[in-house]
Design an enzyme around this catalytic site. Structure first.
Site, PDB file in Angstrom:
ATOM      1  N   CYS A   6       0.801  -1.232   0.000  1.00 36.97           N
ATOM      2  CA  CYS A   6       0.000   0.000   0.000  1.00 36.97           C
ATOM      3  C   CYS A   6       0.834   1.282   0.000  1.00 36.97           C
ATOM      4  CB  CYS A   6      -0.982  -0.003   1.157  1.00 36.97           C
ATOM      5  SG  CYS A   6      -0.262  -0.052   2.811  1.00 36.97           S
ATOM      6  N   SER A  10      -4.099  -3.187  -2.041  1.00 38.93           N
ATOM      7  CA  SER A  10      -4.443  -3.906  -0.819  1.00 38.93           C
ATOM      8  C   SER A  10      -4.650  -5.373  -1.165  1.00 38.93           C
ATOM      9  CB  SER A  10      -5.730  -3.328  -0.223  1.00 38.93           C
ATOM     10  OG  SER A  10      -6.229  -4.155   0.808  1.00 38.93           O
ATOM     11  N   HIS A  55      -3.022   0.945   7.174  1.00 43.17           N
ATOM     12  CA  HIS A  55      -3.201   0.913   5.725  1.00 43.17           C
ATOM     13  C   HIS A  55      -3.227   2.351   5.217  1.00 43.17           C
ATOM     14  CE1 HIS A  55      -4.400  -0.361   1.810  1.00 43.17           C
ATOM     15  NE2 HIS A  55      -5.672   0.004   1.912  1.00 43.17           N
TER      16      HIS A  55
END
Length: 243
Positions: free
Chosen positions: A69, A121, A104
């Protein structure tokens, strides 16, 4: 043995609409694939100047290795440089699942009065979102809904500033100008904070928090007095993001 094919780096064509161009960038990132190996192929220090991170992005296009990410955010910035109508800014999530915390990050996009995102992802609905959301809070709540499907509860959301389109800039990326403790806030409060921040961003009146005097990082949540508007500088590099 057969060499794996290297996906061509997308080139912007004048005939393309911005959503088509963003789709081409996302398709390219998907062709690189998500890095499941457990080995980080590219070192990304969030405190590095933009110019250094753009060199790393160039390396990613040459090496064509799988990415995670954080690398996708840097690559997304690199590939959207030179499109002044496309504003880019980092969106980070801290979530909780089964006793563990996860981090994330995606690249928020603002163009023509609409929000969307680019990213990578393990989960297809936790990366790119189409450029169709009328408000920043609509986009954030969409991610929250996606997280719910995987039984992750969102604890914190961090929004950075627009990243300059100057690839040789020595300025670092501002990763967390606004920090929201969303798990301790009412949804209406979250929406209000996000909309005020988004409006200030569009008016370009926010300055990197490093321009302010150093202070302990303040998060937005129930304990903070309502007149405090500015998140403070990043005092330490974030832990490696997990998506």
């Amino acid at each position: 043995c057969v060499q794996p094919s290297v996906p061509p780096v997308p080139n912007y064509k004048l005939s393309m609409s911005i959503p088509e161009w963003l789709q081409a960038i996302q398709t390219y990132m998907k062709m690189l694939q998500y890095n499941h190996t457990g080995t980080q192929f590219f070192e990304i220090r969030k405190t590095r100047p933009l110019s250094g991170l753009m060199e790393t992005a160039k390396e990613m296009t040459r090496e064509s290795l799988p990415i995670k990410c954080l690398e996708a955010v840097i690559l997304g910035i690199y590939l959207t440089n030179g499109q002044p109508s496309v504003e880019r800014f980092p969106i980070s999530f801290k979530t909780h699942f089964s006793g563990n915390y996860f981090h994330h990050v995606v690249l928020g996009i603002y163009c023509n009065g609409r929000y969307g995102s680019l990213g990578m992802s393990r989960r297809s609905d936790l990366m790119d979102k189409p450029l169709t959301y009328r408000t920043l809070s609509d986009l954030i709540f969409e991610f929250e809904e996606s997280y719910k499907k995987y039984l992750h509860s969102v604890k914190k959301v961090k929004i950075g500033l627009y990243v300059p389109h100057e690839p040789h800039s020595f300025q670092p990326i501002e990763w967390k100008q606004l920090v929201l403790n969303v798990s301790k806030m009412m949804r209406t409060e979250v929406r209000k904070e996000l909309e005020k921040f988004a409006r200030d961003m569009r008016m370009k009146i926010l300055k990197p928090s490093s321009a302010h005097s150093p202070m302990k990082e303040r998060s937005r949540g129930k304990s903070l007095s309502p007149h405090r508007r500015q998140a403070s500088p990043q005092r330490r590099a974030c832990r490696r993001d997990k998506s």
